[in-house]
Design an enzyme around this catalytic site. Sequence first.
Site, PDB file in Angstrom:
ATOM      1  N   ASP A 500       0.812  -1.218   0.000  1.00  0.00           N
ATOM      2  CA  ASP A 500       0.000   0.000   0.000  1.00  0.00           C
ATOM      3  C   ASP A 500       0.840   1.261   0.000  1.00  0.00           C
ATOM      4  OD1 ASP A 500       0.820  -0.370   2.661  1.00  0.00           O
ATOM      5  OD2 ASP A 500      -1.014   0.454   3.499  1.00  0.00           O
ATOM      6  N   ARG A 504       5.984   4.595   5.186  1.00  0.00           N
ATOM      7  CA  ARG A 504       5.761   4.555   6.625  1.00  0.00           C
ATOM      8  C   ARG A 504       5.901   3.134   7.172  1.00  0.00           C
ATOM      9  NH1 ARG A 504      -0.378   5.907   5.685  1.00  0.00           N
ATOM     10  NH2 ARG A 504      -1.291   3.844   5.621  1.00  0.00           N
ATOM     11  N   GLU A 506       4.251   0.604   7.515  1.00  0.00           N
ATOM     12  CA  GLU A 506       3.118  -0.243   7.148  1.00  0.00           C
ATOM     13  C   GLU A 506       3.502  -1.156   5.989  1.00  0.00           C
ATOM     14  OE1 GLU A 506      -0.639   1.652   7.192  1.00  0.00           O
ATOM     15  OE2 GLU A 506      -1.694  -0.081   6.405  1.00  0.00           O
ATOM     16  N   ASP A 513      -7.292  -2.460  -1.684  1.00  0.00           N
ATOM     17  CA  ASP A 513      -6.679  -1.396  -2.482  1.00  0.00           C
ATOM     18  C   ASP A 513      -6.533  -1.787  -3.945  1.00  0.00           C
ATOM     19  OD1 ASP A 513      -6.205  -0.988   0.254  1.00  0.00           O
ATOM     20  OD2 ASP A 513      -4.406   0.198  -0.122  1.00  0.00           O
ATOM     21  N   TRP A 565     -12.620  -6.430   0.988  1.00  0.00           N
ATOM     22  CA  TRP A 565     -11.163  -6.693   0.945  1.00  0.00           C
ATOM     23  C   TRP A 565     -10.896  -8.147   0.516  1.00  0.00           C
ATOM     24  CZ3 TRP A 565     -12.217  -1.919   1.891  1.00  0.00           C
ATOM     25  CH2 TRP A 565     -11.235  -0.954   2.003  1.00  0.00           C
ATOM     26  N   GLU A 783      -2.822   8.894  -0.701  1.00  0.00           N
ATOM     27  CA  GLU A 783      -3.727   7.982   0.007  1.00  0.00           C
ATOM     28  C   GLU A 783      -5.089   8.626   0.246  1.00  0.00           C
ATOM     29  OE1 GLU A 783      -2.230   6.837   3.855  1.00  0.00           O
ATOM     30  OE2 GLU A 783      -3.647   5.169   4.023  1.00  0.00           O
ATOM     31  N   HIS A 799       0.334   5.984  -2.807  1.00  0.00           N
ATOM     32  CA  HIS A 799      -0.668   4.992  -2.413  1.00  0.00           C
ATOM     33  C   HIS A 799      -1.614   4.920  -3.599  1.00  0.00           C
ATOM     34  CE1 HIS A 799      -1.651   3.518   1.723  1.00  0.00           C
ATOM     35  NE2 HIS A 799      -2.842   3.257   1.220  1.00  0.00           N
TER      36      HIS A 799
HETATM   37  C1  RAM Z   1      -4.717   1.615   5.692  1.00  0.00           C
HETATM   38  C2  RAM Z   1      -4.195   1.724   4.312  1.00  0.00           C
HETATM   39  C3  RAM Z   1      -4.633   0.648   3.368  1.00  0.00           C
HETATM   40  C4  RAM Z   1      -6.077   0.295   3.561  1.00  0.00           C
HETATM   41  C5  RAM Z   1      -6.338  -0.039   5.002  1.00  0.00           C
HETATM   42  C6  RAM Z   1      -7.761  -0.397   5.301  1.00  0.00           C
HETATM   43  O1  RAM Z   1      -3.805   0.997   6.505  1.00  0.00           O
HETATM   44  O2  RAM Z   1      -4.599   2.967   3.851  1.00  0.00           O
HETATM   45  O3  RAM Z   1      -4.403   1.092   2.075  1.00  0.00           O
HETATM   46  O4  RAM Z   1      -6.436  -0.801   2.777  1.00  0.00           O
HETATM   47  O5  RAM Z   1      -5.984   1.029   5.816  1.00  0.00           O
END
Ligand code: RAM
Length: 928
Positions: A500, A504, A506, A513, A565, A783, A799
Amino acid sequence: MLERLTRPLHFSSLLLIGILCLGSTIAFAQSVTVTHLTIESRENPLGLDVRQPRFGWVLATDERDVVQTAYHILVASSAEKLANGEGDLWDSGKVASAQSGQVPYAGRPLESRMPCHVKVKVWTNRGETTWSAPAHWTMGLLYYKDWRGRWIGFDHPFPWDSIATIPSLSARYFRKEFQPKKEVASATAYIMGLGLYELYLNGQKIGDQVLAPTPTDYTENVKYNTFDVTEAVVSGDNAIGVTLGNGRYFTMRQNYKPYKIKNFGFPKLLLQLELTYTDGSTEVIKTDGSWKGTADGPIRNNNEYDGEFYDARKEMPGWNRAGFDDRAWLAAEYVQEPRGDFEAQLNPNMKVMDSLKPVSLRPLAGNRYVLDLGQNMVGWLKMRVEGTRGDTVHLRFAESLQDNGDLFVANLRDARATDTYVLKGGGEEVWEPSFTYHGFRYVEISGYPGTPSVDDFVGQFVYDDIATTGTFESSDPLLNQLFRNAWWGIAGNYKGMPVDCPQRNERQPWLGDRAIGAYGESFLFDNQLVYAKWLDDIRLSQRADGALPDVAPAFWRYYSDNMTWPGTLILVAQMLYRQYGDRAAIAENYPAMKQWLAYMQERYMTEAFIVTKDSYGDWCVPPVSIEAGRGKSADQKHPSALISTAYYYHFMQLMTDFAHLLGEEKDAAAFQALGGQIKEAFNREFYHPDRGYYDEGQLTSNLLPLAFGLVPEANCEQVFDEIVKTIEVEHQGHLSSGLIGTQWLMRGLTENGRPDLAYQLATNTTYPSWGYMVEHGATTIWELWNGNTAAPSMNSQNHVMLLGDLLIWYYEHLAGIKSDDEAVAFRKIIMNPYFPDDLRYVNASYQSVQGLIRSHWQKSKNRLTWDITIPANTSARVYLPTDEVKNIKVGNAPLNQVPAVRVVGTENGKTVLDVASGHYQFTIRNPR
Ligand code: RAM
């Protein structure tokens, strides 16, 4: 009035018949050639573990109307046999078929290590081709017993390591010397180095991959890479050296939310080097207790989030060559196995795909500098430096700057994104990290001895080694910039899985996504293998009860149960079939899809057929105004039964198609029946007949039912009017959808008769829009729609999830390059572009599995010219914006004189043609 043309015999067809009568087709051998022969969609792959690999090829020709009628495949165990026409492994014979992709091997059983050589020839309506250039592959290690070595490593930290919240391990180095006993004919290395490895033979790095192997859930499967190292082996003393980094094995954060982060353990290695001697005998060099190892080398720590610390004073010159004194090294230890199945890696590894010269270097207070790459990108910095032993250079990475010129790092959360290099001194030193990457445009440099210049640095752009397949250019600079931003964002986030965000703490492969994003991306990148691999990741992460996660591989263990998802498993399989003809993507994952749908039904579907459970709603809907979004990540969830139920219905439709495709007719009937019940329930529950909209009338609430065919015919117009009203009136020409709605938005508007509104959304520059991001300096996609005012905690600047179906729309609706659902993988192409008033031209191309498709239209006064290329062995349905056939010319000829073109009729004021393969230029006078 439209004439129906009967296709007159083409001149060359007549010639063909003549020559056939003479008993010779040689004259045509050159006009069509077989090119780009692939095995499992790769060129000459090594170490396959697919027992029936699939072949594909492309027909190259300058002729029009070329159709394959048969093929002949030969597979031989040696290049010589193949050259002699001896298909000792498989001789398919002449097979009457138009199929040129996904043709499975059906010869003698393939065994471990077998070399295979293949060539193809085809017959077309133009005659018989010559044999293609030969291609080859080797088989990998198909059985566990083929693996002779043992896992080695150190399953414990060293004094300088820390395994606390912010973990840091030094890299592990392993070495082994060997002497071939005889003359070596060939040498093959098989390696599983976890989390990441670099392999050396006699000091030479093997392969150009970086950050290998591809990440997986190592308790499910572990990928091995295969290399032909014949050239690197010498007679006499040899040395193998392997460096191991943490990657995702020793996870980036250990105790941080331990309930959700999966850790695998300490880095480890299983390797074998197989030598085949000229007399045919073999020898295996394998990992075992005779290897030596150390954790006390120059890479002091490495972490995907935090960066790499490299102390050049700790270098061990010659460690990966023969003759190095390793007495101070430790004996390698036998370690805990990762548990997952051993599998050959088919998707390409990452590579340094491009190198960027920085655009500026500015001094900051305190002997610091800030370097600007001019582009938000993913990878690292390569640096040249000269100084005194012990001088220490820090490189900190960020996507943007604060007003005072310092880095903006708040949106990295606790990722340190810092590389450190300690000089050994004594001359010029060139360095780049091995086991980390960063998402950045700017780099703060501190501690650099002397005065750096831009020439001392280069940005290394790192992503999966896959080809760019699409180009797009138009007369609108904004559309072009958006396309570029999308390209950069998508490329950089391909990390052996689609992640994603690269900056950061993550960097997770979130499913939602990419649900539809993957489809749009497939026009820009040859993403078949990375997504096929991702479907394996998703399937393998399925719990025994049927639940599918939100992130797969489930490095973060989120099984929150929702339709949107996890449903990506279904949508990406559909994409792989539609765009690449990959039926296996559906067949292999069908049972998992079915089990997951049953799981969701059992737990969350009411007796009235409403699916109640959702997790993320229409994730990241734009706050109503940019000001309202100040300090907010727009991350409130609006879980919605409408979304879950609509998606359940959509999946019933897709599963019905999949079941038909696989011959599961009983399933098909069941899916269809359940779908029918859901449709009724959905309208009962969510539709307000008095108001003519669904739920509370939000854009996404009306868009999904329309896109999925949930709206009864009689209500469609009213519902679409509501959508238009929401956009035009309530939001003054702007979208108001998040991650979910935007996946159906551009096509929904276009297919329901308002392509102009889609065009307006694509070219908006005011909030919220993609153009707003561009106007505010974005060189990738944000994002959040309000990415410039939102709180930093969830505000990635790279993102791709908000792209929705924008890129599909670019290709299918602006360029007019779309695969027909009835003849997937572009066997039949639908070319029906929208020609916006404000746009003068679009020039796009797409390298499909059938060959290059082009569409270049251009307006001039009262005239539209349109150049198209339709690859051999495909055809197109082409829509021209006039209903007057006499206004159409093909080259200089009137339409009805061109044999490869047939008028089908008119539709919505457009002339519809069936066009055989080839290049054409259409000129349309007075287009509509
Ligand atoms: C965040 C990110 C990611 C998304 C989730 C639900 O961590 O933005 O892209 O899919 O949330």
